[in-house]
Design an enzyme around this catalytic site. Sequence first.
Site, PDB file in Angstrom:
ATOM      1  N   LYS A 123       2.535  -9.034 -16.889  1.00  0.00           N
ATOM      2  CA  LYS A 123       2.456  -7.974 -17.910  1.00  0.00           C
ATOM      3  C   LYS A 123       2.067  -8.537 -19.275  1.00  0.00           C
ATOM      4  CE  LYS A 123       6.662  -6.480 -17.421  1.00  0.00           C
ATOM      5  NZ  LYS A 123       7.062  -7.478 -16.389  1.00  0.00           N
TER       6      LYS A 123
ATOM      7  N   GLU B 160       7.721  -6.006 -24.515  1.00  0.00           N
ATOM      8  CA  GLU B 160       9.026  -5.699 -23.909  1.00  0.00           C
ATOM      9  C   GLU B 160       9.605  -4.406 -24.490  1.00  0.00           C
ATOM     10  OE1 GLU B 160       9.624  -7.200 -21.391  1.00  0.00           O
ATOM     11  OE2 GLU B 160       8.957  -9.272 -21.503  1.00  0.00           O
TER      12      GLU B 160
END
Length: 225
Positions: A14, A92
Amino acid sequence: MSITTIIGPMFSGKTTEFIRLIERKKIAGKKCLIIKNYRDIRYDSDDNDKYHVTTHNNIIYRNCDIMFTDNLNKTSLIDTFQEKYDVIGIEEGFFFEGVTDFSNELANRGMEVIISTLESSYKQEIFSEIGKLIAISEDVIKLKAICMGCKISDASFTIRTIESDEKILVGGIDKYQSVCRKCLNLHKRKNTLSTESEQINNQTELSEPTRQKESLKIKKRRIDS
């Protein structure tokens, strides 16, 4: 303008994809800012060298303005960003309360928002804030990792490998693994058997007839399952 959300289990790339998209915007001449949460200090060697984004395989990205905060519920932030930046990246995203409303307001004011985030916990329970974020995103990129259990299948899930009931526990490979569905079920089964063994051990304080009765119940559950 738009919201792009990158989701997937831990170790699925990611952050690598997040950096790639931010760098493309930089090449296109866009002014970019990355927002990180104070709690995410997994790969920071010291306080003087924390202004970067780091992947699990230690790729470090500094080619962008970076700020730390734990509070996105500030209108003044949005006003400042609108004046200075074209693209806002949030690393995040699950760390941030209010990330959905914040991202939505930025996009409505004409900015591009790129977010990398876990969508669910180690118990495979979706983070409600991220569920809302996915619903308002123009683009959702879902990545997969390689299963750290069988090392063959794609992994869509994250498990915690240490004992802790904290919903959010900062860590990397020292605390988590990415797993496929089969290995996830094996992990859950192992935890169930461990719990049942503890229950049997705790029966030493019971009378002998009661202890035998409880042991039979647990053995029956194992057979039935």
